[in-house]
Scaffold this motif. Sequence first.
Motif, PDB file in Angstrom:
ATOM      1  N   ALA A 183      20.868  24.200  -5.136  1.00  0.00           N
ATOM      2  CA  ALA A 183      21.030  23.263  -6.259  1.00  0.00           C
ATOM      3  C   ALA A 183      20.541  21.875  -5.843  1.00  0.00           C
ATOM      4  O   ALA A 183      19.530  21.387  -6.332  1.00  0.00           O
ATOM      5  N   ALA A 184      21.282  21.242  -4.910  1.00  0.00           N
ATOM      6  CA  ALA A 184      20.917  19.885  -4.460  1.00  0.00           C
ATOM      7  C   ALA A 184      21.244  19.702  -2.991  1.00  0.00           C
ATOM      8  O   ALA A 184      21.475  18.586  -2.535  1.00  0.00           O
ATOM      9  N   SER A 185      21.246  20.776  -2.235  1.00  0.00           N
ATOM     10  CA  SER A 185      21.853  20.789  -0.900  1.00  0.00           C
ATOM     11  C   SER A 185      21.047  20.113   0.189  1.00  0.00           C
ATOM     12  O   SER A 185      21.528  19.968   1.310  1.00  0.00           O
ATOM     13  N   ILE A 186      19.812  19.702  -0.115  1.00  0.00           N
ATOM     14  CA  ILE A 186      19.055  18.840   0.790  1.00  0.00           C
ATOM     15  C   ILE A 186      18.974  17.432   0.217  1.00  0.00           C
ATOM     16  O   ILE A 186      19.297  16.446   0.895  1.00  0.00           O
ATOM     17  N   ILE A 187      18.586  17.312  -1.031  1.00  0.00           N
ATOM     18  CA  ILE A 187      18.336  16.004  -1.629  1.00  0.00           C
ATOM     19  C   ILE A 187      19.606  15.152  -1.686  1.00  0.00           C
ATOM     20  O   ILE A 187      19.589  13.967  -1.303  1.00  0.00           O
ATOM     21  N   ARG A 188      20.720  15.720  -2.138  1.00  0.00           N
ATOM     22  CA  ARG A 188      21.935  14.903  -2.290  1.00  0.00           C
ATOM     23  C   ARG A 188      22.502  14.449  -0.941  1.00  0.00           C
ATOM     24  O   ARG A 188      22.778  13.254  -0.763  1.00  0.00           O
ATOM     25  N   PRO A 189      22.713  15.340   0.051  1.00  0.00           N
ATOM     26  CA  PRO A 189      23.215  14.833   1.339  1.00  0.00           C
ATOM     27  C   PRO A 189      22.242  13.892   2.036  1.00  0.00           C
ATOM     28  O   PRO A 189      22.678  12.959   2.715  1.00  0.00           O
ATOM     29  N   ALA A 190      20.944  14.087   1.850  1.00  0.00           N
ATOM     30  CA  ALA A 190      19.989  13.130   2.415  1.00  0.00           C
ATOM     31  C   ALA A 190      20.184  11.755   1.790  1.00  0.00           C
ATOM     32  O   ALA A 190      20.157  10.729   2.481  1.00  0.00           O
ATOM     33  N   PRO A 238       9.816  17.515 -22.026  1.00  0.00           N
ATOM     34  CA  PRO A 238       9.818  18.362 -23.216  1.00  0.00           C
ATOM     35  C   PRO A 238      11.224  18.893 -23.526  1.00  0.00           C
ATOM     36  O   PRO A 238      12.103  18.941 -22.653  1.00  0.00           O
ATOM     37  N   ALA A 239      11.426  19.312 -24.767  1.00  0.00           N
ATOM     38  CA  ALA A 239      12.731  19.825 -25.193  1.00  0.00           C
ATOM     39  C   ALA A 239      13.163  21.029 -24.362  1.00  0.00           C
ATOM     40  O   ALA A 239      14.362  21.275 -24.185  1.00  0.00           O
ATOM     41  N   SER A 240      12.196  21.776 -23.833  1.00  0.00           N
ATOM     42  CA  SER A 240      12.529  22.958 -23.029  1.00  0.00           C
ATOM     43  C   SER A 240      13.285  22.607 -21.763  1.00  0.00           C
ATOM     44  O   SER A 240      13.921  23.474 -21.141  1.00  0.00           O
ATOM     45  N   PHE A 241      13.248  21.334 -21.319  1.00  0.00           N
ATOM     46  CA  PHE A 241      13.939  20.914 -20.110  1.00  0.00           C
ATOM     47  C   PHE A 241      15.416  20.591 -20.360  1.00  0.00           C
ATOM     48  O   PHE A 241      16.200  20.547 -19.410  1.00  0.00           O
ATOM     49  N   THR A 242      15.789  20.376 -21.597  1.00  0.00           N
ATOM     50  CA  THR A 242      17.159  19.934 -21.908  1.00  0.00           C
ATOM     51  C   THR A 242      18.225  20.892 -21.389  1.00  0.00           C
ATOM     52  O   THR A 242      19.238  20.452 -20.838  1.00  0.00           O
ATOM     53  N   PRO A 243      18.058  22.220 -21.516  1.00  0.00           N
ATOM     54  CA  PRO A 243      19.120  23.130 -21.038  1.00  0.00           C
ATOM     55  C   PRO A 243      19.023  23.505 -19.568  1.00  0.00           C
ATOM     56  O   PRO A 243      19.802  24.345 -19.104  1.00  0.00           O
ATOM     57  N   LEU A 244      18.108  22.915 -18.794  1.00  0.00           N
ATOM     58  CA  LEU A 244      17.848  23.415 -17.449  1.00  0.00           C
ATOM     59  C   LEU A 244      19.032  23.290 -16.502  1.00  0.00           C
ATOM     60  O   LEU A 244      19.211  24.129 -15.614  1.00  0.00           O
ATOM     61  N   VAL A 245      19.837  22.250 -16.648  1.00  0.00           N
ATOM     62  CA  VAL A 245      21.010  22.117 -15.776  1.00  0.00           C
ATOM     63  C   VAL A 245      21.951  23.303 -15.993  1.00  0.00           C
ATOM     64  O   VAL A 245      22.424  23.930 -15.034  1.00  0.00           O
ATOM     65  N   GLU A 246      22.201  23.627 -17.247  1.00  0.00           N
ATOM     66  CA  GLU A 246      23.055  24.779 -17.558  1.00  0.00           C
ATOM     67  C   GLU A 246      22.401  26.084 -17.112  1.00  0.00           C
ATOM     68  O   GLU A 246      23.059  26.957 -16.520  1.00  0.00           O
ATOM     69  N   VAL A 247      21.108  26.226 -17.379  1.00  0.00           N
ATOM     70  CA  VAL A 247      20.394  27.447 -17.006  1.00  0.00           C
ATOM     71  C   VAL A 247      20.443  27.649 -15.498  1.00  0.00           C
ATOM     72  O   VAL A 247      20.706  28.764 -15.009  1.00  0.00           O
ATOM     73  N   HIS A 248      20.202  26.586 -14.742  1.00  0.00           N
ATOM     74  CA  HIS A 248      20.266  26.684 -13.279  1.00  0.00           C
ATOM     75  C   HIS A 248      21.637  27.171 -12.835  1.00  0.00           C
ATOM     76  O   HIS A 248      21.755  28.061 -11.987  1.00  0.00           O
ATOM     77  N   ASP A 249      22.691  26.591 -13.379  1.00  0.00           N
ATOM     78  CA  ASP A 249      24.054  26.955 -12.992  1.00  0.00           C
ATOM     79  C   ASP A 249      24.328  28.428 -13.273  1.00  0.00           C
ATOM     80  O   ASP A 249      24.907  29.137 -12.431  1.00  0.00           O
ATOM     81  N   LEU A 250      23.921  28.908 -14.432  1.00  0.00           N
ATOM     82  CA  LEU A 250      24.185  30.295 -14.801  1.00  0.00           C
ATOM     83  C   LEU A 250      23.396  31.266 -13.939  1.00  0.00           C
ATOM     84  O   LEU A 250      23.937  32.301 -13.500  1.00  0.00           O
ATOM     85  N   ILE A 251      22.139  30.955 -13.678  1.00  0.00           N
ATOM     86  CA  ILE A 251      21.341  31.832 -12.812  1.00  0.00           C
ATOM     87  C   ILE A 251      21.925  31.858 -11.408  1.00  0.00           C
ATOM     88  O   ILE A 251      22.051  32.922 -10.777  1.00  0.00           O
ATOM     89  N   MET A 252      22.324  30.702 -10.899  1.00  0.00           N
ATOM     90  CA  MET A 252      22.853  30.620  -9.538  1.00  0.00           C
ATOM     91  C   MET A 252      24.102  31.479  -9.373  1.00  0.00           C
ATOM     92  O   MET A 252      24.209  32.255  -8.418  1.00  0.00           O
ATOM     93  N   ALA A 308      17.537  20.818 -12.150  1.00  0.00           N
ATOM     94  CA  ALA A 308      16.352  21.224 -12.906  1.00  0.00           C
ATOM     95  C   ALA A 308      15.170  21.475 -11.981  1.00  0.00           C
ATOM     96  O   ALA A 308      14.435  22.465 -12.130  1.00  0.00           O
ATOM     97  N   TRP A 309      14.971  20.576 -11.006  1.00  0.00           N
ATOM     98  CA  TRP A 309      13.812  20.689 -10.119  1.00  0.00           C
ATOM     99  C   TRP A 309      13.970  21.883  -9.175  1.00  0.00           C
ATOM    100  O   TRP A 309      12.968  22.542  -8.838  1.00  0.00           O
ATOM    101  N   SER A 310      15.217  22.174  -8.763  1.00  0.00           N
ATOM    102  CA  SER A 310      15.450  23.365  -7.955  1.00  0.00           C
ATOM    103  C   SER A 310      15.179  24.624  -8.766  1.00  0.00           C
ATOM    104  O   SER A 310      14.594  25.591  -8.262  1.00  0.00           O
TER     105      SER A 310
END
Length: 431
Positions: free
Chosen positions: A172-179, A282-296, A382-384
């Motif tokens: 999810a953010a395990s390199i970027i956030r602690p860095a 784009p509008a397609s990016f709006t749900p990406l945080v939720e989508v990432h969480d569900l896939i993970m 989203a980027w992950s």
Amino acid sequence: MSGWHDDDLVRLSASEAARLLQQRSLSAERLLQACLQQIDQREPQVLAWCALNAEAALAQARALDAGPITGPLHGLPLAVKDLFDTQDFPSTYGSPIYNRQQPQADAAAVALCRQAGAIVLGKTVTTEFATFTPGPTRNPHNPAHTPGGSSSGSAAAVGAQMVPLALGTQTAASIIRPAAYCGVVGFKPSFGLIPRAGVKSLSESLDTIGGFGRSVADVALLTSVMADAPHWRELHVSSKPRIGLCRTPNWHAAATSSRETLQLAAEHLRQAGAEVVDIELPASFTPLVEVHDLIMWAEAFKALAFERLCHPQLLSDNLRQRLAIGEQIDFAQNRYNHARLAEARSDLSLVFADCDLLLTPSACGEAEAGLQRTGDPLFSRAWSALGLPSLQLPTGVGPAGLPLGVQLIGPEGSDAQTLALCHWAEQHLKQ
């Protein structure tokens, strides 16, 4: 180099130290001794390590000094997140389920670093299976604050100047956030470019190996070895970058200090000659945080099947609750979530049509107070999910005196260009 003090040596970037080691102006043993002295001083407060072997590392350093140059990482001390298998250290994955496990082989990434001459000094703390239940590690800038996660120990070890380089992973953010929290450079390459063999899996679609250093050149050096991509280290740009200032749909969650840091970075880069434009996703990016969480969590439910079926009592309440989310996501729902992700990925050409890099927050703000949480992964999810190369660059300090940074993101597979442009940006955002 005999007249240098330990404080000077531990402040060297990995790329600076590598140059001196290659020239034989600095011995691997001398550099390692300085790192060990720093560990003695800082580790009681930071608690970054879960396994160390100073004697074995010193023996390897002496052997390297007595022999030929072995590769681009020759003589550089390296910390390895405890999610990677190591044949000479236990690998616990941050869980009591594996507190007696001794792998028989190195993870591929670790073996490649050793082949290039790195000295694996020890293992650094990870959160439980690289999720959200923290270990004991504290922020090296203020031990009352989290270092972030899940690569907590790796980021803290570099931030505390215990080692010049460290391996990490990001789902999810395990390199970027602690860095960002620890004030170091962190790089997550494009998904799939570094082999994951021998690394405990959490999410097949998302897990990515990367690393930490003190400069863009450092992380380029480290990750280029694991990706077998020496051109990543060239860091040359033929023209000034086009940068998209991307506030994302989550801008409301950014602290004032994070917003100001991003705006100031954009202005400095503009003054340095970069073309900076506002980017609307784009509008397609709006749900990406939720989508990432569900896939993970759908994939984690399967990846941790043995642990939840055979040792449920040894899982944290936090992890059990999140795996229960994954259990509720059936095959059809998971396919739908991947379809939504594919839609956003198809729009990436629109996002990067007028820019080479996106400039966006690394985290919501400074490291959170307390050690019960590792912070919010919001600005990396989203980027992950999209598998894009992402780099955290330190840019200053916030009102609490803790580090702040910005995140730079390139198109998928553009790692060499992304690193080169980030190196250019680094020169103009020096603290």
